[in-house]
Design an enzyme around this catalytic site. Structure first.
Site, PDB file in Angstrom:
ATOM      1  N   GLY A  10     -16.927   8.358   0.868  1.00  0.00           N
ATOM      2  CA  GLY A  10     -15.667  10.131   0.506  1.00  0.00           C
ATOM      3  C   GLY A  10     -15.920  10.281  -0.974  1.00  0.00           C
ATOM      4  O   GLY A  10     -17.095   9.523  -1.676  1.00  0.00           O
ATOM      5  N   CYS A  21      -3.547   2.517  -9.363  1.00  0.00           N
ATOM      6  CA  CYS A  21      -3.151   0.899  -9.397  1.00  0.00           C
ATOM      7  C   CYS A  21      -5.119   0.685  -9.131  1.00  0.00           C
ATOM      8  O   CYS A  21      -5.450   0.039 -10.039  1.00  0.00           O
ATOM      9  CB  CYS A  21      -3.348   0.271  -8.439  1.00  0.00           C
ATOM     10  SG  CYS A  21      -1.442   0.427  -8.188  1.00  0.00           S
ATOM     11  N   LYS A  52      -4.398   9.538  -1.188  1.00  0.00           N
ATOM     12  CA  LYS A  52      -4.641   8.829  -0.222  1.00  0.00           C
ATOM     13  C   LYS A  52      -3.574   9.453   0.965  1.00  0.00           C
ATOM     14  O   LYS A  52      -2.174  10.172   0.676  1.00  0.00           O
ATOM     15  CB  LYS A  52      -4.555   7.617   0.383  1.00  0.00           C
ATOM     16  CG  LYS A  52      -3.237   7.445  -0.880  1.00  0.00           C
ATOM     17  CD  LYS A  52      -3.282   5.355  -0.387  1.00  0.00           C
ATOM     18  CE  LYS A  52      -3.347   4.771   0.571  1.00  0.00           C
ATOM     19  NZ  LYS A  52      -2.594   2.866   0.763  1.00  0.00           N
ATOM     20  N   LYS A 104      -3.975 -11.235  -7.533  1.00  0.00           N
ATOM     21  CA  LYS A 104      -4.154  -9.811  -7.227  1.00  0.00           C
ATOM     22  C   LYS A 104      -4.396  -9.270  -7.642  1.00  0.00           C
ATOM     23  O   LYS A 104      -5.368  -7.885  -7.442  1.00  0.00           O
ATOM     24  CB  LYS A 104      -2.539  -9.045  -7.981  1.00  0.00           C
ATOM     25  CG  LYS A 104      -1.816  -7.788  -8.184  1.00  0.00           C
ATOM     26  CD  LYS A 104      -2.071  -7.286  -6.984  1.00  0.00           C
ATOM     27  CE  LYS A 104      -2.015  -5.745  -7.057  1.00  0.00           C
ATOM     28  NZ  LYS A 104      -2.160  -5.257  -5.696  1.00  0.00           N
ATOM     29  N   ARG A 151       0.587  -1.371   0.006  1.00  0.00           N
ATOM     30  CA  ARG A 151       0.257  -0.043   0.064  1.00  0.00           C
ATOM     31  C   ARG A 151       1.174   1.180  -0.119  1.00  0.00           C
ATOM     32  O   ARG A 151       1.443   1.697   0.917  1.00  0.00           O
ATOM     33  CB  ARG A 151      -0.869  -0.228   1.209  1.00  0.00           C
ATOM     34  CG  ARG A 151      -1.506  -1.060   1.694  1.00  0.00           C
ATOM     35  CD  ARG A 151      -2.182  -1.307   3.302  1.00  0.00           C
ATOM     36  NE  ARG A 151      -1.001  -2.009   3.664  1.00  0.00           N
ATOM     37  CZ  ARG A 151      -1.261  -1.661   4.609  1.00  0.00           C
ATOM     38  NH1 ARG A 151      -2.064  -1.027   6.003  1.00  0.00           N
ATOM     39  NH2 ARG A 151       0.367  -2.072   5.239  1.00  0.00           N
TER      40      ARG A 151
HETATM   41  N1  LIG Z   1       2.284   1.864  -6.633  1.00  0.00           N
HETATM   42  C1  LIG Z   1       1.383   0.804  -6.227  1.00  0.00           C
HETATM   43  O1  LIG Z   1       0.987   0.945  -5.005  1.00  0.00           O
HETATM   44  C2  LIG Z   1       1.558  -0.652  -6.631  1.00  0.00           C
HETATM   45  C3  LIG Z   1       1.181  -1.627  -5.666  1.00  0.00           C
HETATM   46  C4  LIG Z   1       1.349  -3.297  -6.452  1.00  0.00           C
HETATM   47  C5  LIG Z   1       1.575  -3.587  -7.670  1.00  0.00           C
HETATM   48  N2  LIG Z   1       1.250  -2.172  -8.559  1.00  0.00           N
HETATM   49  C6  LIG Z   1       1.825  -2.688  -9.343  1.00  0.00           C
HETATM   50  O2  LIG Z   1       3.338  -2.332  -9.810  1.00  0.00           O
HETATM   51  C7  LIG Z   1       3.258  -2.275 -11.240  1.00  0.00           C
HETATM   52  C8  LIG Z   1       4.681  -0.607 -11.051  1.00  0.00           C
HETATM   53  O3  LIG Z   1       4.083   0.299 -10.323  1.00  0.00           O
HETATM   54  P1  LIG Z   1       4.440   2.121 -10.173  1.00  0.00           P
HETATM   55  O4  LIG Z   1       2.953   2.688  -8.866  1.00  0.00           O
HETATM   56  O5  LIG Z   1       5.698   1.038  -9.637  1.00  0.00           O
HETATM   57  O6  LIG Z   1       4.664   2.302 -11.342  1.00  0.00           O
HETATM   58  P2  LIG Z   1       5.883   3.631 -11.859  1.00  0.00           P
HETATM   59  O7  LIG Z   1       5.062   4.166 -12.623  1.00  0.00           O
HETATM   60  O8  LIG Z   1       6.261   4.568 -10.519  1.00  0.00           O
HETATM   61  O9  LIG Z   1       6.929   2.653 -12.372  1.00  0.00           O
HETATM   62  C9  LIG Z   1       7.062   1.965 -13.135  1.00  0.00           C
HETATM   63  C10 LIG Z   1       8.516   3.045 -13.604  1.00  0.00           C
HETATM   64  O10 LIG Z   1       8.738   1.608 -14.679  1.00  0.00           O
HETATM   65  C11 LIG Z   1      10.253   2.660 -15.748  1.00  0.00           C
HETATM   66  N3  LIG Z   1       9.512   1.605 -16.741  1.00  0.00           N
HETATM   67  C12 LIG Z   1       9.367   2.380 -17.972  1.00  0.00           C
HETATM   68  N4  LIG Z   1       9.629   1.028 -19.290  1.00  0.00           N
HETATM   69  C13 LIG Z   1      10.403   1.094 -18.535  1.00  0.00           C
HETATM   70  C14 LIG Z   1      11.702   0.293 -19.306  1.00  0.00           C
HETATM   71  N5  LIG Z   1      11.606  -0.074 -20.767  1.00  0.00           N
HETATM   72  N6  LIG Z   1      13.166  -0.284 -18.939  1.00  0.00           N
HETATM   73  C15 LIG Z   1      12.927   0.225 -17.331  1.00  0.00           C
HETATM   74  N7  LIG Z   1      12.173   0.960 -17.011  1.00  0.00           N
HETATM   75  C16 LIG Z   1      11.289   1.899 -17.321  1.00  0.00           C
HETATM   76  C17 LIG Z   1       9.751   3.985 -15.212  1.00  0.00           C
HETATM   77  O11 LIG Z   1      10.213   5.322 -15.483  1.00  0.00           O
HETATM   78  C18 LIG Z   1       8.911   3.958 -14.135  1.00  0.00           C
HETATM   79  O12 LIG Z   1       9.760   4.617 -13.286  1.00  0.00           O
HETATM   80  C19 LIG Z   1       2.139  -1.892 -11.986  1.00  0.00           C
HETATM   81  O13 LIG Z   1       2.322  -3.002 -12.759  1.00  0.00           O
HETATM   82  C20 LIG Z   1       1.224  -1.306 -10.618  1.00  0.00           C
HETATM   83  O14 LIG Z   1       0.042  -1.692 -11.002  1.00  0.00           O
HETATM   84  C21 LIG Z   1       2.053  -0.597  -8.022  1.00  0.00           C
END
Ligand SMILES: NC(=O)c1ccc[n+]([C@@H]2O[C@H](COP(=O)([O-])OP(=O)(O)OC[C@H]3O[C@@H](n4cnc5c(N)ncnc54)[C@H](O)[C@@H]3O)[C@@H](O)[C@H]2O)c1
Length: 340
Positions: free
Chosen positions: A262, A269, A331, A213, A154
């Site tokens: 809310g 996500c 959030k 997931k 989270r």
């Molecule tokens: N943020 C969360 O709370 C969370 C929680 C659980 C799951 N997820 C999942 O995790 C995944 C990532 O989410 P996030 O929020 O970290 O996304 P984000 O956009 O913050 O991070 C993704 C990163 O990947 C990089 N990127 C893109 N193309 C690339 C490449 N070819 N090579 C290397 N790097 C590259 C981007 O520059 C970026 O920094 C998603 O599938 C999301 O659904 C996120």
């Protein structure tokens, strides 16, 4: 172990620093050079409690570093994929192009391992069927196995959730057999400290892990939209939704969490994940099964309009008024304004 984390956004950067915290040697990679420069300088590119601390500790220890150059990932035995999977521009489905292009770039690095056991571990949230399709490509390279290990962190609690997760889910092509055992043992070695602390680890097939997931997020979104729907009903009949939520939340089959009416859910996500889940069900010919998620999405969208309406009612119209919104992120304890 020597580990890489590819894509160091909210998930990947925290994962990289957390893995260094566990004692591994970690290389974080991103194509965003500014992000890499900030991380390498010990500056968090986003707000996440406790993250900067473990980032700096990792850098100081010499076990954590960041790069934009895929060639530097060659020594890694385990590559985590933390790429984004946003909503596609032309529909509800997930855009998997970041994952695909990262794997394209990784191919040479994997081949250079000369058959040494190497694990690619997907952490991104993806539609069921993605891991199998990607593994068909990656596992052609000798010594390489793909495992899907969805992330449940989270935002606001990302460090804690990465180091003390409720559970670890391992998705494999075939969850049993000697190949699976080797892959499981490698990932167990990465998470040894967590497993020793008693974190449950569940092993299953790719599709099941992907569905764990998607289902978790769909359930959470449904819970929020449920109480927001009850809020609409309360408004119509003159009830108080906060009291309804408090009273039903005391039933432990229901639980009080995610039951606060809310403005609805947002962030990087839930909104895109339920849409991707709807699209995936339709692709597999079972759109009706997840039809209720369309309603969950619509209830959520209505909350945004209703919030503006309510402000208008309280102010006698919003036209020409100056309004401050306290808290623009989706959030507390996050600066993530995606879909907020
Ligand atoms: N943020 C969360 O709370 C969370 C929680 C659980 C799951 N997820 C999942 O995790 C995944 C990532 O989410 P996030 O929020 O970290 O996304 P984000 O956009 O913050 O991070 C993704 C990163 O990947 C990089 N990127 C893109 N193309 C690339 C490449 N070819 N090579 C290397 N790097 C590259 C981007 O520059 C970026 O920094 C998603 O599938 C999301 O659904 C996120």
């Amino acid at each position: 172990m020597v580990i890489s984390v590819i894509g160091v956004g909210y998930l990947g950067a925290v994962h990289a620093a957390a893995m260094a915290e566990l004692g591994h040697e970690v290389i974080g990679l991103d194509i965003d050079a500014d992000r890499i420069a900030a991380l390498q300088a010990g500056r968090a590119p986003f707000h996440e409690p406790g993250f900067e601390e473990i980032l700096r500790r990792g850098l100081r220890s010499g076990r954590l570093r960041f790069t934009t150059d895929y060639a530097e990932l060659e020594p890694a035995e385990v590559h985590f994929l933390g790429l984004g999977t946003p909503q596609r521009k032309d529909g509800f489905g997930a855009d998997l192009s970041h994952l695909e292009s990262a794997l394209d770039s990784l191919r040479e690095v994997l081949a250079a391992r000369g058959g040494a056991p190497t694990l690619v571990v997907g952490k991104s949230t993806v539609p069921a069927g993605t891991a199998r399709r990607l593994s068909d490509q990656v596992e052609q390279i000798e010594g390489v196995q793909l495992l899907w290990n969805p992330e449940f962190l989270r935002e606001g609690f990302a460090v804690q959730d990465t180091l003390e997760p409720d559970r670890l889910v391992y998705g494999l092509r075939e969850p049993e057999g000697s190949q699976a055992e080797a892959a499981i043992a490698m990932l167990d070695a990465v998470y040894a400290a967590l497993l020793a602390a008693g974190v449950p680890r569940l092993v299953m097939g790719y599709e099941t892990a992907e569905l764990v997931k998607a289902s978790a997020n769909a359930f959470l979104a449904t819970k929020i939209s449920f109480i927001n729907a009850i809020a609409e009903m309360c408004e119509a009949v003159g009830g108080d939704v906060a009291d309804v939520a408090r009273a039903i939340g005391m039933d432990d089959r229901i639980g009080a969490k995610f039951l606060r009416a809310g403005v609805g859910f947002g962030g990087g996500c839930l909104p895109k994940d339920i849409r991707a889940f709807i699209a995936s069900a339709e692709e597999h010919g079972v759109g009706e099964a997840l039809g209720f998620l369309r309603e969950v999405d619509l209830i959520n969208e209505r909350r945004r309009a209703r919030t503006v309406e309510l402000a208008g009612e309280m102010l006698g119209g919003v036209e020409g008024r100056r309004i401050t919104v306290l808290g623009a992120a989706f959030k507390p304890d996050s600066d993530d304004v995606r879909d907020s």
